[in-house]
Enzyme design. Sequence first.
Site, short mmCIF file in Angstrom:
data_model
loop_
_atom_site.label_atom_id
_atom_site.label_comp_id
_atom_site.label_asym_id
_atom_site.label_seq_id
_atom_site.Cartn_x
_atom_site.Cartn_y
_atom_site.Cartn_z
N HIS A 178 0.83 -1.21 0.00
CA HIS A 178 0.00 0.00 0.00
C HIS A 178 0.86 1.25 0.00
O HIS A 178 2.04 1.21 0.30
CB HIS A 178 -0.97 0.04 1.20
CG HIS A 178 -0.32 0.04 2.55
ND1 HIS A 178 -0.05 -1.10 3.25
CD2 HIS A 178 0.10 1.06 3.35
CE1 HIS A 178 0.51 -0.80 4.41
NE2 HIS A 178 0.62 0.52 4.51
N HIS A 215 3.99 7.14 3.83
CA HIS A 215 4.90 6.01 3.68
C HIS A 215 4.42 5.08 2.58
O HIS A 215 3.29 5.17 2.12
CB HIS A 215 5.08 5.25 5.00
CG HIS A 215 3.86 4.54 5.51
ND1 HIS A 215 2.99 5.10 6.41
CD2 HIS A 215 3.37 3.30 5.26
CE1 HIS A 215 2.03 4.24 6.70
NE2 HIS A 215 2.22 3.15 6.01
N GLU A 258 7.63 0.96 5.07
CA GLU A 258 7.08 -0.04 5.97
C GLU A 258 7.28 -1.41 5.29
O GLU A 258 7.11 -1.53 4.08
CB GLU A 258 5.58 0.22 6.14
CG GLU A 258 4.86 -0.79 7.03
CD GLU A 258 3.36 -0.48 7.20
OE1 GLU A 258 2.80 0.26 6.37
OE2 GLU A 258 2.77 -0.99 8.17
CO CO Z 1 1.14 1.33 6.32
#
Ligand code: CO
Length: 135
Positions: free
Chosen positions: A8, A80, A131
């Site tokens: 994502h 992020h 991440e």
């Molecule tokens: Co995230």
Amino acid sequence: FMIGRLNHVAIAVPDLTAAADQYRETLGAKVGPSQDEPDHGVTVVFIELENTKIELLYPLNENSPIQGFLDKNPLGGIHHICYEVDNILEARDHLILKGSRILGNGEPKIGAHGKPVLFLHPKDFTGTLVELEQA
Ligand code: CO
């Protein structure tokens, strides 16, 4: 070691309802309900695209890690990106060996999708907060 898919892109927004409406109505995206994530200090709306997801992030309270970002970026912005890895501990150990810093205490936390995640220091990755999520 090799990173996997883009899981994502997370976008911090100053108005969660307005942002969710824009994705739903202007872009025609499949927008989920908002969910509070107390462990991460955020309220999240998930948007399902064919090849990845977008997460709209909004501060859950004054101590939210997103608040400082929104203070610097009042219109919102990309916060992020998340890549999948097969084994998060193996990924962590590899990245530490390569000189990357892991945020926090270095132990995976359970992320918004119920899977273990870690964050890498943005100064080690071209100014991008990365991440890692165990797929
Ligand atoms: Co995230």
